[in-house]
Design a protein around this motif. Structure first.
Motif, PDB file in Angstrom:
ATOM      1  N   PRO A   1       0.782  -1.240   0.000  1.00 46.51           N
ATOM      2  CA  PRO A   1       0.000   0.000   0.000  1.00 46.51           C
ATOM      3  C   PRO A   1       0.811   1.285   0.000  1.00 46.51           C
ATOM      4  O   PRO A   1       0.270   2.349  -0.309  1.00 46.51           O
ATOM      5  CB  PRO A   1      -0.807  -0.117   1.303  1.00 46.51           C
ATOM      6  N   GLY A   2       2.086   1.220   0.372  1.00 42.32           N
ATOM      7  CA  GLY A   2       2.857   2.446   0.554  1.00 42.32           C
ATOM      8  C   GLY A   2       3.512   2.954  -0.719  1.00 42.32           C
ATOM      9  O   GLY A   2       3.468   2.328  -1.776  1.00 42.32           O
ATOM     10  N   PHE A   3       4.176   4.114  -0.589  1.00 44.64           N
ATOM     11  CA  PHE A   3       4.863   4.722  -1.722  1.00 44.64           C
ATOM     12  C   PHE A   3       6.096   3.908  -2.118  1.00 44.64           C
ATOM     13  O   PHE A   3       6.901   3.509  -1.261  1.00 44.64           O
ATOM     14  CB  PHE A   3       5.342   6.125  -1.368  1.00 44.64           C
ATOM     15  N   VAL A   4       6.257   3.688  -3.416  1.00 41.34           N
ATOM     16  CA  VAL A   4       7.498   3.154  -3.976  1.00 41.34           C
ATOM     17  C   VAL A   4       7.758   3.926  -5.265  1.00 41.34           C
ATOM     18  O   VAL A   4       6.860   4.570  -5.823  1.00 41.34           O
ATOM     19  CB  VAL A   4       7.440   1.637  -4.265  1.00 41.34           C
ATOM     20  N   GLN A   5       9.003   3.854  -5.744  1.00 41.00           N
ATOM     21  CA  GLN A   5       9.343   4.499  -7.006  1.00 41.00           C
ATOM     22  C   GLN A   5      10.106   3.534  -7.901  1.00 41.00           C
ATOM     23  O   GLN A   5      10.670   2.537  -7.444  1.00 41.00           O
ATOM     24  CB  GLN A   5      10.148   5.784  -6.780  1.00 41.00           C
ATOM     25  N   GLN A   6      10.139   3.849  -9.187  1.00 45.71           N
ATOM     26  CA  GLN A   6      10.781   2.961 -10.151  1.00 45.71           C
ATOM     27  C   GLN A   6      12.260   2.727  -9.848  1.00 45.71           C
ATOM     28  O   GLN A   6      12.795   1.659 -10.160  1.00 45.71           O
ATOM     29  CB  GLN A   6      10.649   3.539 -11.560  1.00 45.71           C
ATOM     30  N   VAL A   7      12.926   3.712  -9.259  1.00 44.66           N
ATOM     31  CA  VAL A   7      14.345   3.539  -8.954  1.00 44.66           C
ATOM     32  C   VAL A   7      14.576   2.440  -7.924  1.00 44.66           C
ATOM     33  O   VAL A   7      15.723   2.012  -7.726  1.00 44.66           O
ATOM     34  CB  VAL A   7      14.982   4.870  -8.467  1.00 44.66           C
ATOM     35  N   ASP A   8      13.512   1.972  -7.297  1.00 50.80           N
ATOM     36  CA  ASP A   8      13.639   0.872  -6.344  1.00 50.80           C
ATOM     37  C   ASP A   8      13.870  -0.476  -7.043  1.00 50.80           C
ATOM     38  O   ASP A   8      14.245  -1.458  -6.382  1.00 50.80           O
ATOM     39  CB  ASP A   8      12.381   0.766  -5.475  1.00 50.80           C
ATOM     40  N   LEU A   9      13.629  -0.542  -8.332  1.00 50.46           N
ATOM     41  CA  LEU A   9      13.715  -1.825  -9.017  1.00 50.46           C
ATOM     42  C   LEU A   9      15.142  -2.362  -9.088  1.00 50.46           C
ATOM     43  O   LEU A   9      15.363  -3.566  -8.921  1.00 50.46           O
ATOM     44  CB  LEU A   9      13.120  -1.708 -10.427  1.00 50.46           C
ATOM     45  N   LEU A  10      16.121  -1.515  -9.321  1.00 49.70           N
ATOM     46  CA  LEU A  10      17.499  -2.001  -9.443  1.00 49.70           C
ATOM     47  C   LEU A  10      17.981  -2.669  -8.154  1.00 49.70           C
ATOM     48  O   LEU A  10      18.445  -3.819  -8.195  1.00 49.70           O
ATOM     49  CB  LEU A  10      18.437  -0.874  -9.877  1.00 49.70           C
ATOM     50  N   PRO A  11      17.913  -2.011  -6.994  1.00 46.74           N
ATOM     51  CA  PRO A  11      18.368  -2.719  -5.785  1.00 46.74           C
ATOM     52  C   PRO A  11      17.526  -3.952  -5.467  1.00 46.74           C
ATOM     53  O   PRO A  11      18.039  -4.916  -4.887  1.00 46.74           O
ATOM     54  CB  PRO A  11      18.256  -1.657  -4.679  1.00 46.74           C
ATOM     55  N   THR A  12      16.267  -3.950  -5.872  1.00 50.20           N
ATOM     56  CA  THR A  12      15.404  -5.110  -5.645  1.00 50.20           C
ATOM     57  C   THR A  12      15.879  -6.304  -6.465  1.00 50.20           C
ATOM     58  O   THR A  12      15.972  -7.436  -5.948  1.00 50.20           O
ATOM     59  CB  THR A  12      13.954  -4.768  -6.011  1.00 50.20           C
TER      60      THR A  12
END
Length: 475
Positions: A292-303
């Protein structure tokens, strides 16, 4: 281990069933979401396409990389900047892409062992073309650890879905060319008309009903959904579906007449910055997980890097997959596992193409600071109470100046921290070259003997078309 990263260009979250839309645009995407994790409030940090994808492949926002503008000759990404496909190839992955971002900037081909350029005509990079190139590649490399990037453009203009898909979303018997309908007049007489004349209008015809364009957009989503089902069925047939980490994201959304934006993706409003992010990895990601919370596309690389390090596939040197320094993104795995609601409490966003602006979004409010309105009429500041005004229709900047001031200071402080003494690339763009897309409009106007100032005063389709006809007749 197999990783497939899929860009769904120009797909806004609110047009998918899994994000609450009531029309049947996305049955298979919704099925994928039910089989894995859906991020309810995922946002683009930078728009449009060039800057969004640069952020995804670096894990860094535009102010960190210096890439803040789309279509600018001033921007460059140093080869020393860590790049996801390069990292994965150096660690032992077979890397491939079916994509045409190389046409924008050279850095989008970095790191790939196989880069299949899908560039073509108006309909040559649709999902059928992408699958025609991707499915044989998958069959050839199914026994390897691979990373494959696929870029689908179906929901980007021009909207030219098959006729069979349009009938699902446009009322039978309704005439999109009815001369009594005047709902298209604002779009036809907008300052951006010369730039969009061909792809938006000429290829589709003298449409008078703006709802028809919205139906075409929905039909394109359904056509894209069918192509994604073909891809998924192929993974199943190859026996690699359960071994594949599948990540789907929108690089930005699309405005469908909201905020005087006609079937395009500018403005830091919700239709353009709220994007879908969906992940599926059978046995590793719980089914039906909604974050439910905020995430951004830049989170994909470390994920992705964390997933590979944990999986530790044979033949992959995970020591080469440590998180690069200076990341703005954060791993999504705590949120996927239920230990967090998201990755960010406050979001910061930027654009520099049709217009130049930055925004801050908190749980309740959004403040947009416009530096150059370009083809639009925008106040310097816009403040919206998203809890009570989710469509962003009532600008509270003058009514609540103290709140607007506080949010603007917070935005300015964030920009200052990110720049850390470096020049602001957005201001450099505006001072040295101007808005990239406004320059394109000026070039088009000059080609028919018109100037920008006159067009601003009287932006009528008939005026531009007659000038173009005169120019053609005299040449």
């Amino acid at each position: 281990m197999k990783v497939i990263l899929i860009s769904l260009d120009t797909l806004r979250a609110s047009r998918l069933g899994s994000y609450g839309y009531g029309k049947p645009t996305s049955p298979h995407l919704d099925r994928i979401a039910a089989q894995g994790a859906l991020f309810e409030r995922a946002y683009a940090a930078d728009i449009p396409t060039e800057v969004a994808h640069t952020g995804i492949f670096t894990g860094k926002v535009g102010l960190t990389t210096g890439v803040v503008s789309h279509g600018s000759e001033l921007t460059h990404l140093p080869k020393s900047t860590a790049w996801l496909p390069t990292l994965l190839r150096s660690a032992g992955f077979t890397t491939g892409a079916v994509d045409n971002l190389y046409q924008l900037k050279e850095w989008f081909a970095r790191g790939y062992r196989y880069y299949i350029n899908s560039v073509g005509g108006a309909r040559a990079i649709d999902g059928k073309t992408i699958n025609g190139l991707a499915l044989p590649w998958l069959e050839e490399h199914k026994d390897e650890s691979f990373f494959l990037f696929l870029h689908y453009w179906d929901t980007h203009t021009p909207y030219l879905p098959p006729q069979s898909h349009i009938s699902r979303f446009y009322e039978a018997g309704r005439d999109p060319f009815d001369p009594a309908n005047t709902s298209m007049e604002r779009a036809y007489n907008h300052l951006a008309y010369p730039f969009f004349k061909h792809h938006h209008y000429d290829l589709i015809g003298e449409v008078t009903d703006s709802d028809y364009y919205d139906a075409l957009y929905d039909a394109e989503i359904r056509y894209l959904d069918d192509r994604l089902k073909e891809l998924d069925d192929h993974l199943e047939a190859l026996g690699i579906r359960d071994d594949t980490l599948l990540v789907l994201f929108g690089d930005h959304g699309e405005s469908l007449t909201e905020h005087d934006i006609y079937w395009d993706h500018c403005g830091l409003y919700e239709p353009t910055v709220h994007v879908p992010v969906i992940m599926r990895w059978p046995g590793r990601i719980p089914e039906g997980r909604r974050i439910p919370g905020f995430v951004q596309q830049v989170d994909l690389l470390p994920t992705l890097l964390e997933a590979i390090r944990k999986e530790a596939p044979e033949g992959i040197d995970t020591a080469k997959l440590a998180d690069p320094s200076g990341l703005d993104g954060k791993s999504l795995w705590p949120a996927i596992g239920g230990a967090a609601d998201g990755t960010h409490d406050t979001l910061y966003m930027s654009e520099c193409a049709w217009q130049a602006a930055r925004a801050i979004r908190t749980e309740r409010y959004k403040l947009i600071r416009t530096y150059d309105a370009g083809l639009f009429r925008r106040p310097p500041r816009e403040l919206y109470d998203l809890a009570n005004d989710p469509a962003e229709t009532v600008n509270l900047a003058d009514a609540q100046p103290e709140l607007a001031d506080r949010l603007e200071r917070q935005l300015d402080e964030w920009v200052c921290r990110k720049l850390d003494g470096r020049p602001d690339p957005l201001k450099r763009q505006l001072e040295e070259a101007g808005l990239p897309f406004r320059r394109r409009i000026e070039h088009i106007l000059q080609g028919v003997g018109m100037n920008w100032e006159d067009w601003q005063r009287d932006p009528r389709r008939e005026r531009f078309d007659s000038a173009a006809a005169r120019k053609a007749g005299s040449s």
